[in-house]
Design an enzyme around this catalytic site. Structure first.
Site, PDB file in Angstrom:
ATOM      1  N   SER A 122       9.458 -66.180 -15.563  1.00  0.00           N
ATOM      2  CA  SER A 122      10.411 -66.483 -14.488  1.00  0.00           C
ATOM      3  C   SER A 122      11.678 -67.040 -15.118  1.00  0.00           C
ATOM      4  O   SER A 122      11.643 -67.554 -16.246  1.00  0.00           O
ATOM      5  CB  SER A 122       9.805 -67.524 -13.536  1.00  0.00           C
ATOM      6  OG  SER A 122      10.782 -68.050 -12.653  1.00  0.00           O
TER       7      SER A 122
ATOM      8  N   TYR B 278       4.835 -75.613 -11.958  1.00  0.00           N
ATOM      9  CA  TYR B 278       5.164 -74.188 -11.987  1.00  0.00           C
ATOM     10  C   TYR B 278       6.187 -73.885 -13.065  1.00  0.00           C
ATOM     11  O   TYR B 278       5.996 -72.962 -13.879  1.00  0.00           O
ATOM     12  CB  TYR B 278       5.693 -73.729 -10.622  1.00  0.00           C
ATOM     13  CG  TYR B 278       6.158 -72.298 -10.644  1.00  0.00           C
ATOM     14  CD1 TYR B 278       5.239 -71.261 -10.661  1.00  0.00           C
ATOM     15  CD2 TYR B 278       7.514 -71.975 -10.692  1.00  0.00           C
ATOM     16  CE1 TYR B 278       5.656 -69.935 -10.715  1.00  0.00           C
ATOM     17  CE2 TYR B 278       7.943 -70.662 -10.735  1.00  0.00           C
ATOM     18  CZ  TYR B 278       7.010 -69.644 -10.756  1.00  0.00           C
ATOM     19  OH  TYR B 278       7.421 -68.336 -10.830  1.00  0.00           O
TER      20      TYR B 278
END
Length: 253
Positions: free
Chosen positions: A139, A152
């Protein structure tokens, strides 16, 4: 005998889009996720539309035994692998101290531990293929700290670093790519309870576009789809980290 590409988390979002793109490109697939009904429906569509061999294995990568069972099934059936796409993952939004500890640990299991475990178990099978590849879905979060999504962001930083290291170790044998999308239109935001966060209000890229860019560039070590996402990564490199943390805190709120 087909040379398969295994895609984890293939029942929705980027994983489903990757499966559709690969099948259209002539790849035979192994699809895995927890939701077998969705996988079977997708597999049927891909077989009918593209005439590819598509196998389905239900697996819960949140369970350490699930990783072993998935790998053992592929090996026991003698399926040849040419590609591994570690896409399975999820996020969580909110202050670390107020979020369920079990969910944070489960996130590490799926986003980090399962990815490492599955890669290690299947690497010998991949290395027997011609021009094998691994895509690890990271990401743009991997490039910075992420207050209000602390675990995360940290998990994706691990995926990026791990992918870069493997890319160098396996150079000339297996290509390894970290696909680093930004906010994407999928179930991710809802599951992470982040759909109302400023990050997703700023706009999203379609999972189809992310998948297409990832596949087109899957021989590159780091792939950041989209101009805006590239600018976010570049801007993060020249912004003082203290300021970057404050910005991340605001957009994740």
């Amino acid at each position: 005998m087909p040379n398969y590409t295994l895609i984890t988390g293939a029942s929705s979002g980027i994983g489903e889009s990757l499966a559709r793109e690969y099948a259209e490109g002539g790849y035979d697939l192994i699809l895995t996720a927890r939701r077998t009904d969705r996988l079977e429906k997708l597999a049927g569509q891909l077989r009918e539309q593209h005439g590819r061999t598509v196998e389905v294995i239900s697996a819960d990568l949140g369970n350490p035994d699930g990783v072993a069972e998935l790998a053992d099934t592929i090996i026991a059936r003698g399926w040849a692998l040419m590609g591994l796409v570690n896409n399975a993952g999820f996020g969580d939004s909110g202050a670390f101290s107020k979020r369920p500890r079990e969910k944070q640990l489960a996130m590490i299991q799926v986003n980090v531990t399962a990815l490492v475990d599955l890669t290690h178990r299947l690497l010998p099978t991949l290395e027997r293929a011609q021009a094998p590849f691994i895509i690890n879905v990271a990401s743009v979060a991997a490039f910075q700290a992420g207050p209000n999504m602390a675990v995360y962001y940290a998990s994706k930083a691990f995926v990026l670093s791990f992918s870069e290291s493997l890319s160098e170790e396996l150079r000339g044998r297996v290509s390894v790519s970290a696909l680093c999308p930004g906010p994407t239109a999928s179930e991710f935001a809802e599951r992470a309870e982040a759909s109302k966060a400023n990050l997703f209000k700023m706009g999203t890229m379609s999972s189809q576009k992310v998948a297409a860019i990832g596949i087109k560039n899957h021989r590159n070590t780091i792939v950041v789809p989209g101009v805006r996402n590239k600018l976010m990564v570049w801007g993060g490199k020249i912004t003082p980290r203290a300021l970057l943390r404050r910005i991340a805190y605001r957009i994740n709120s």
